[in-house]
Design a protein around this motif. Structure first.
Motif, PDB file in Angstrom:
ATOM      1  N   MET A 137      25.782  38.611   7.241  1.00 12.85           N
ATOM      2  CA  MET A 137      25.796  37.279   7.763  1.00 12.85           C
ATOM      3  C   MET A 137      24.423  36.985   8.348  1.00 12.85           C
ATOM      4  O   MET A 137      23.852  37.812   9.059  1.00 12.85           O
ATOM      5  N   TYR A 138      23.901  35.821   8.059  1.00 14.12           N
ATOM      6  CA  TYR A 138      22.596  35.421   8.581  1.00 14.12           C
ATOM      7  C   TYR A 138      22.695  35.138  10.077  1.00 14.12           C
ATOM      8  O   TYR A 138      23.591  34.440  10.531  1.00 14.12           O
ATOM      9  N   ASN A 139      21.789  35.704  10.833  1.00 12.16           N
ATOM     10  CA  ASN A 139      21.745  35.503  12.275  1.00 12.16           C
ATOM     11  C   ASN A 139      20.327  35.069  12.637  1.00 12.16           C
ATOM     12  O   ASN A 139      19.418  35.897  12.660  1.00 12.16           O
ATOM     13  N   PRO A 140      20.108  33.773  12.926  1.00 14.45           N
ATOM     14  CA  PRO A 140      18.766  33.312  13.266  1.00 14.45           C
ATOM     15  C   PRO A 140      18.210  34.085  14.464  1.00 14.45           C
ATOM     16  O   PRO A 140      18.937  34.425  15.395  1.00 14.45           O
ATOM     17  N   SER A 141      16.929  34.370  14.442  1.00 15.20           N
ATOM     18  CA  SER A 141      16.312  35.164  15.507  1.00 15.20           C
ATOM     19  C   SER A 141      16.470  34.517  16.876  1.00 15.20           C
ATOM     20  O   SER A 141      16.521  35.217  17.887  1.00 15.20           O
ATOM     21  N   SER A 142      16.585  33.194  16.924  1.00 15.20           N
ATOM     22  CA  SER A 142      16.751  32.525  18.221  1.00 15.20           C
ATOM     23  C   SER A 142      18.108  32.831  18.858  1.00 15.20           C
ATOM     24  O   SER A 142      18.293  32.644  20.059  1.00 15.20           O
ATOM     25  N   PHE A 143      19.072  33.317  18.078  1.00 19.91           N
ATOM     26  CA  PHE A 143      20.397  33.659  18.599  1.00 19.91           C
ATOM     27  C   PHE A 143      20.619  35.167  18.676  1.00 19.91           C
ATOM     28  O   PHE A 143      21.678  35.606  19.107  1.00 19.91           O
ATOM     29  N   LYS A 144      19.648  35.941  18.259  1.00 22.54           N
ATOM     30  CA  LYS A 144      19.796  37.390  18.188  1.00 22.54           C
ATOM     31  C   LYS A 144      19.631  38.010  19.571  1.00 22.54           C
ATOM     32  O   LYS A 144      18.655  37.757  20.267  1.00 22.54           O
ATOM     33  N   GLU A 145      20.598  38.840  19.951  1.00 23.98           N
ATOM     34  CA  GLU A 145      20.532  39.567  21.229  1.00 23.98           C
ATOM     35  C   GLU A 145      20.307  41.036  20.911  1.00 23.98           C
ATOM     36  O   GLU A 145      21.068  41.638  20.149  1.00 23.98           O
ATOM     37  N   THR A 146      19.266  41.632  21.471  1.00 23.32           N
ATOM     38  CA  THR A 146      18.956  43.036  21.192  1.00 23.32           C
ATOM     39  C   THR A 146      19.085  43.931  22.417  1.00 23.32           C
ATOM     40  O   THR A 146      19.029  45.150  22.287  1.00 23.32           O
ATOM     41  N   ASP A 147      19.268  43.354  23.591  1.00 20.80           N
ATOM     42  CA  ASP A 147      19.412  44.139  24.818  1.00 20.80           C
ATOM     43  C   ASP A 147      20.807  44.753  24.851  1.00 20.80           C
ATOM     44  O   ASP A 147      21.814  44.051  24.997  1.00 20.80           O
ATOM     45  N   LEU A 148      20.878  46.093  24.701  1.00 18.43           N
ATOM     46  CA  LEU A 148      22.171  46.764  24.643  1.00 18.43           C
ATOM     47  C   LEU A 148      22.993  46.551  25.908  1.00 18.43           C
ATOM     48  O   LEU A 148      24.214  46.433  25.833  1.00 18.43           O
ATOM     49  N   ASN A 149      22.366  46.485  27.066  1.00 16.32           N
ATOM     50  CA  ASN A 149      23.118  46.270  28.297  1.00 16.32           C
ATOM     51  C   ASN A 149      23.813  44.909  28.294  1.00 16.32           C
ATOM     52  O   ASN A 149      24.960  44.788  28.723  1.00 16.32           O
ATOM     53  N   VAL A 150      23.146  43.889  27.788  1.00 16.73           N
ATOM     54  CA  VAL A 150      23.759  42.557  27.672  1.00 16.73           C
ATOM     55  C   VAL A 150      24.928  42.614  26.692  1.00 16.73           C
ATOM     56  O   VAL A 150      26.011  42.079  26.960  1.00 16.73           O
ATOM     57  N   LEU A 151      24.730  43.276  25.567  1.00 18.82           N
ATOM     58  CA  LEU A 151      25.792  43.392  24.567  1.00 18.82           C
ATOM     59  C   LEU A 151      26.985  44.194  25.094  1.00 18.82           C
ATOM     60  O   LEU A 151      28.145  43.807  24.895  1.00 18.82           O
TER      61      LEU A 151
END
Length: 65
Positions: free
Chosen positions: A1-15
């Motif tokens: 699924m396409y996930n635009p970089s502006s919506f991408k979350e990479t911080d594992l603590n946030v996830l």
């Protein structure tokens, strides 16, 4: 699924915190050539695996007759 970089979350603590707060998910599978969606509660083990490990329980119906 396409996930635009502006919506991408990479911080594992946030996830991890998101998963702990909203721990209900959908497991998609197939049965008799039809798609099925099963709603399941999930937990996250943040210490297992590089990005954590999702844990869920999926009961199997057993015929008694």
């Amino acid at each position: 699924m396409y996930n635009p970089s502006s919506f991408k979350e990479t911080d594992l603590n946030v996830l991890f915190e998101f998963i702990k707060k909203y721990n209900f998910g959908i497991l998609f599978s197939q049965h008799s050539n039809s798609p099925w969606a099963t709603h399941l509660p999930f937990m996250i083990d943040t210490n297992r695996g590089e990005k954590g490990t999702l844990i869920a329980h999926f009961a199997k119906a057993i015929s008694t007759g």
